[in-house]
Design a protein around this motif. Structure first.
Motif, mmCIF file in Angstrom:
data_model
loop_
_atom_site.group_PDB
_atom_site.id
_atom_site.type_symbol
_atom_site.label_atom_id
_atom_site.label_comp_id
_atom_site.label_asym_id
_atom_site.label_seq_id
_atom_site.Cartn_x
_atom_site.Cartn_y
_atom_site.Cartn_z
ATOM 1 N N UNK A 45 0.825 -1.207 0.000
ATOM 2 C CA UNK A 45 0.000 0.000 0.000
ATOM 3 C C UNK A 45 0.857 1.254 0.000
ATOM 4 N N UNK A 46 1.943 1.258 0.761
ATOM 5 C CA UNK A 46 2.838 2.423 0.772
ATOM 6 C C UNK A 46 3.473 2.622 -0.595
ATOM 7 N N UNK A 47 3.865 1.551 -1.252
ATOM 8 C CA UNK A 47 4.467 1.676 -2.582
ATOM 9 C C UNK A 47 3.441 2.162 -3.613
ATOM 10 N N UNK A 48 2.206 1.688 -3.503
ATOM 11 C CA UNK A 48 1.176 2.124 -4.458
ATOM 12 C C UNK A 48 0.831 3.593 -4.268
ATOM 13 N N UNK A 49 0.864 4.085 -3.031
ATOM 14 C CA UNK A 49 0.580 5.503 -2.797
ATOM 15 C C UNK A 49 1.653 6.400 -3.386
#
Length: 91
Positions: A45-49
């Protein structure tokens, strides 16, 4: 002397100790796998944000720019053939 019924009645399948470790070890493995899954989901999720909303246009391949690379309709100019199993009348 052991009879056949006594031999068949013996428990020779695995650990017969009381207070075995199968239950606690299974719980430990489930907790480790659940923790790893939660951490992986948070990382993804952090990478997608951090990804941009849109990516810049990439260069097209050379074949797409050519004028003779037009799309041809396979049914254009050709008659549809009858695929019915019955022969035409008169035969």
């Amino acid at each position: 002397m052991l009879t056949a019924a006594q031999v068949l009645a013996q428990n020779n399948f695995g650990d017969t100790r009381t207070g075995g470790l199968a239950g606690p070890m299974g719980l430990f493995l489930i907790l480790v796998l659940a923790t790893a899954t939660v951490l992986l989901i948070r990382n993804m999720n952090a990478r997608l944000r951090r990804l941009p909303d849109r990516f810049p246009q990439q260069a097209r391949p050379a074949d797409a720019d050519r004028a003779d690379a037009a799309v041809v309709d396979p049914t254009d100019g050709a008659e549809a053939q009858d695929s019915s199993p019955n022969p035409p009348n008169g035969l």
